[in-house]
Each structure stands twice: as structure tokens, then as C-alpha cells.
Design a protein around this motif. Structure first.
Motif, short mmCIF file in Angstrom:
data_model
loop_
_atom_site.label_atom_id
_atom_site.label_comp_id
_atom_site.label_asym_id
_atom_site.label_seq_id
_atom_site.Cartn_x
_atom_site.Cartn_y
_atom_site.Cartn_z
N THR A 25 0.83 -1.20 0.00
CA THR A 25 0.00 0.00 0.00
C THR A 25 0.87 1.25 0.00
O THR A 25 0.64 2.18 -0.77
CB THR A 25 -0.95 0.00 1.22
OG1 THR A 25 -1.75 -1.18 1.17
CG2 THR A 25 -1.85 1.22 1.22
N SER A 28 2.40 2.09 -3.30
CA SER A 28 1.50 2.53 -4.37
C SER A 28 1.41 4.05 -4.45
O SER A 28 0.82 4.58 -5.40
CB SER A 28 0.11 1.92 -4.17
OG SER A 28 -0.55 2.50 -3.06
N ALA A 72 -3.69 11.35 0.76
CA ALA A 72 -4.28 10.05 0.42
C ALA A 72 -3.46 8.91 1.00
O ALA A 72 -4.02 7.92 1.50
CB ALA A 72 -4.38 9.90 -1.10
N ALA A 73 -2.15 9.01 0.96
CA ALA A 73 -1.28 7.97 1.50
C ALA A 73 -1.49 7.82 3.00
O ALA A 73 -1.65 6.69 3.50
CB ALA A 73 0.18 8.29 1.21
N ASP A 75 -4.10 8.71 4.83
CA ASP A 75 -5.44 8.18 5.10
C ASP A 75 -5.50 6.67 4.88
O ASP A 75 -6.04 5.93 5.71
CB ASP A 75 -6.49 8.87 4.23
CG ASP A 75 -6.72 10.33 4.62
OD1 ASP A 75 -6.32 10.73 5.74
OD2 ASP A 75 -7.31 11.06 3.81
N SER A 76 -4.94 6.20 3.78
CA SER A 76 -4.96 4.76 3.46
C SER A 76 -4.18 3.95 4.48
O SER A 76 -4.64 2.89 4.94
CB SER A 76 -4.36 4.51 2.08
OG SER A 76 -5.21 4.99 1.09
N LEU A 77 -3.01 4.42 4.85
CA LEU A 77 -2.16 3.67 5.78
C LEU A 77 -2.73 3.67 7.19
O LEU A 77 -2.67 2.64 7.89
CB LEU A 77 -0.74 4.22 5.75
CG LEU A 77 -0.03 4.01 4.41
CD1 LEU A 77 1.29 4.78 4.37
CD2 LEU A 77 0.19 2.54 4.11
N SER A 79 -5.93 3.85 7.94
CA SER A 79 -7.07 2.93 7.87
C SER A 79 -6.61 1.48 7.97
O SER A 79 -7.22 0.66 8.65
CB SER A 79 -7.86 3.13 6.58
OG SER A 79 -8.48 4.39 6.58
N LEU A 80 -5.55 1.18 7.27
CA LEU A 80 -5.00 -0.18 7.29
C LEU A 80 -4.53 -0.57 8.69
O LEU A 80 -4.86 -1.66 9.18
CB LEU A 80 -3.83 -0.27 6.30
CG LEU A 80 -3.21 -1.62 6.09
CD1 LEU A 80 -4.17 -2.55 5.39
CD2 LEU A 80 -1.94 -1.48 5.29
N SER A 83 -7.45 -1.14 11.26
CA SER A 83 -8.45 -2.19 11.02
C SER A 83 -8.23 -3.34 11.99
O SER A 83 -7.13 -3.54 12.50
CB SER A 83 -8.38 -2.67 9.56
OG SER A 83 -7.20 -3.41 9.35
#
Length: 85
Positions: A25, A28, A72-73, A75-77, A79-80, A83
Motif C-alpha cells: 500500500t 503505491s 491520500a497515503a 489516510d490509506s495507511l 485505515s490499514l 483495522s
């Protein structure tokens, strides 16, 4: 540059499979991504670096992201890591 403290909620922490997913992730995004604890940081796009830190469930870590897609990076990380999978 954006920086955020996160508590790892992954059941196994950043074990081999979840670390590989995290690195995939992070890779990316074009932004430079660092992950660390206790003042020591590694490249979040390096599986060896991430695994060497032995991040466990419940640990407080810091993400540092710098680049054109840092929002964006991050936020994605986050969230990961937050979880429960």
C-alpha cells in the motif's frame, strides 16, 4: 509533510502478511513514507525495514508522509493499521 500517531489494531500487529500488505500500500503512493516508534524510523516501502521494527498490536507508532499525494497515503495507511483484521 504530514505526521500522525496511530495505535496498531491489527490482530497480529505487522506480522509478515500484514507487513507485506502495508508495504504494498505504501509503495503505491509517490510520497516518501516513514514508519517508526521511539524516535527510530524506517522506510515504509521496505519490507525488511518494517519487519525489523517488530510492530505489535496495541503499539503506538508514528507515520510520516511527504509528497504530492501525502494526504491520500496517510489516510490509506492509517485505515490499514486501525483495522481489526
Amino acid at each position: 509533510m504530514r505526521e500522525k500517531d496511530v495505535q496498531i489494531q491489527l490482530v497480529q500487529g505487522l506480522s509478515a502478511r500484514s507487513a507485506a500488505n502495508f508495504v504494498k500500500t505504501a509503495s503505491s503512493f509517490s510520497s516518501d513514507v516513514k514508519i517508526g516508534k521511539n524516535g527510530q524510523f524506517v522506510d515504509a516501502k521496505s519490507i525488511l525495514g518494517v519487519m525489523s521494527m517488530a510492530f505489535a498490536k496495541g503499539e503506538q507508532i508514528t507515520l510520516r508522509v511527504d509528497g504530492s499525494d501525502e494526504e491520500a497515503a496517510l489516510d490509506s495507511l492509517v485505515s490499514l493499521l486501525e483495522s481489526n483484521e
